[in-house]
Design a protein around this motif. Structure first.
Motif, PDB file in Angstrom:
ATOM      1  N   ARG A 126      10.102  18.880  33.486  1.00  0.00           N
ATOM      2  CA  ARG A 126       9.155  18.052  33.944  1.00  0.00           C
ATOM      3  C   ARG A 126       8.779  18.619  35.618  1.00  0.00           C
ATOM      4  O   ARG A 126       8.183  18.196  35.883  1.00  0.00           O
ATOM      5  CB  ARG A 126      10.141  16.655  33.826  1.00  0.00           C
ATOM      6  CG  ARG A 126      10.337  16.595  32.646  1.00  0.00           C
ATOM      7  CD  ARG A 126       9.338  15.482  31.960  1.00  0.00           C
ATOM      8  NE  ARG A 126       8.444  14.414  32.661  1.00  0.00           N
ATOM      9  CZ  ARG A 126       8.420  13.777  32.559  1.00  0.00           C
ATOM     10  NH1 ARG A 126       9.286  12.679  31.776  1.00  0.00           N
ATOM     11  NH2 ARG A 126       7.736  12.334  33.686  1.00  0.00           N
ATOM     12  N   ALA A 161       3.816  14.095  32.663  1.00  0.00           N
ATOM     13  CA  ALA A 161       4.272  13.074  31.977  1.00  0.00           C
ATOM     14  C   ALA A 161       3.570  12.799  30.336  1.00  0.00           C
ATOM     15  O   ALA A 161       4.093  13.530  29.882  1.00  0.00           O
ATOM     16  CB  ALA A 161       4.604  11.750  32.569  1.00  0.00           C
ATOM     17  N   VAL A 162       2.484  13.121  30.751  1.00  0.00           N
ATOM     18  CA  VAL A 162       1.441  13.003  29.518  1.00  0.00           C
ATOM     19  C   VAL A 162       1.885  14.291  28.388  1.00  0.00           C
ATOM     20  O   VAL A 162       2.245  14.756  27.399  1.00  0.00           O
ATOM     21  CB  VAL A 162       0.108  12.738  29.102  1.00  0.00           C
ATOM     22  CG1 VAL A 162      -0.107  12.815  28.614  1.00  0.00           C
ATOM     23  CG2 VAL A 162       0.147  11.024  29.541  1.00  0.00           C
ATOM     24  N   SER A 211       4.014  16.694  29.417  1.00  0.00           N
ATOM     25  CA  SER A 211       5.807  16.850  28.853  1.00  0.00           C
ATOM     26  C   SER A 211       6.198  16.610  28.426  1.00  0.00           C
ATOM     27  O   SER A 211       7.091  16.429  27.424  1.00  0.00           O
ATOM     28  CB  SER A 211       6.867  16.256  30.171  1.00  0.00           C
ATOM     29  OG  SER A 211       6.607  14.590  29.813  1.00  0.00           O
ATOM     30  N   TYR A 212       5.739  15.014  27.438  1.00  0.00           N
ATOM     31  CA  TYR A 212       5.761  14.360  26.047  1.00  0.00           C
ATOM     32  C   TYR A 212       5.335  15.571  25.213  1.00  0.00           C
ATOM     33  O   TYR A 212       6.016  15.449  24.019  1.00  0.00           O
ATOM     34  CB  TYR A 212       5.002  13.145  25.937  1.00  0.00           C
ATOM     35  CG  TYR A 212       5.110  12.247  25.005  1.00  0.00           C
ATOM     36  CD1 TYR A 212       6.524  11.480  24.636  1.00  0.00           C
ATOM     37  CD2 TYR A 212       4.531  12.836  24.069  1.00  0.00           C
ATOM     38  CE1 TYR A 212       6.702  10.396  23.419  1.00  0.00           C
ATOM     39  CE2 TYR A 212       4.154  11.325  22.979  1.00  0.00           C
ATOM     40  CZ  TYR A 212       5.357  11.288  22.495  1.00  0.00           C
ATOM     41  OH  TYR A 212       6.067  10.830  20.964  1.00  0.00           O
ATOM     42  N   ALA A 221       9.227  18.923  23.781  1.00  0.00           N
ATOM     43  CA  ALA A 221       9.996  17.715  23.033  1.00  0.00           C
ATOM     44  C   ALA A 221      10.991  17.520  22.210  1.00  0.00           C
ATOM     45  O   ALA A 221      12.031  17.747  22.044  1.00  0.00           O
ATOM     46  CB  ALA A 221       8.339  17.365  21.233  1.00  0.00           C
ATOM     47  N   ARG A 279      13.673  18.286  24.890  1.00  0.00           N
ATOM     48  CA  ARG A 279      13.910  16.154  25.376  1.00  0.00           C
ATOM     49  C   ARG A 279      14.883  15.791  24.295  1.00  0.00           C
ATOM     50  O   ARG A 279      16.194  15.153  24.162  1.00  0.00           O
ATOM     51  CB  ARG A 279      12.682  15.053  25.564  1.00  0.00           C
ATOM     52  CG  ARG A 279      13.630  13.912  25.053  1.00  0.00           C
ATOM     53  CD  ARG A 279      11.885  12.482  25.384  1.00  0.00           C
ATOM     54  NE  ARG A 279      11.459  13.483  24.209  1.00  0.00           N
ATOM     55  CZ  ARG A 279      10.113  14.128  24.225  1.00  0.00           C
ATOM     56  NH1 ARG A 279       9.062  14.432  25.640  1.00  0.00           N
ATOM     57  NH2 ARG A 279       8.781  13.838  23.134  1.00  0.00           N
TER      58      ARG A 279
END
Length: 96
Positions: free
Chosen positions: A11, A41-42, A44-45, A49, A52
């Motif tokens: 991140r 942020a978008v 990294s989504y 994944a 995360r």
């Protein structure tokens, strides 16, 4: 390396990468920073994944172990000798 550390570094790395790319645009540093936060942020989504999900599995495992230990301690305090013996470090040692 811990999944939480990998995800956090990913991140931060995405943020620095986007902020570096925006440094060439004629923007105020504060505005560039806010844009970099949203874009990273978008990104990294979608891009992080897998890391995360690994971090989530690690956190679920830790929470499950803590809950089991908490239940065992409550049972031991309620008088359950088996639960007390499971967590007793001295139970395996024989007195001298």
């Amino acid at each position: 390396m811990s999944p939480a550390i990998k995800y956090t570094l990913g991140r931060v790395g995405l943020f620095v990468l986007v902020l570096g790319a925006l440094s060439f645009a004629p923007l105020n540093l504060l505005v560039a920073g806010m844009i970099a936060i949203v874009v990273s942020a978008v990104a990294s989504y979608f891009l992080l994944a897998k890391w995360r999900n690994e971090m989530n599995e690690q956190l679920v495992g830790v929470a499950t172990r803590r809950k089991a230990e908490k239940d065992r301690l409550r049972a031991a305090l309620a008088g359950d000798e088996d639960a007390a013996a499971q967590g007793d470090r001295a139970a395996g040692e024989k007195p001298a």
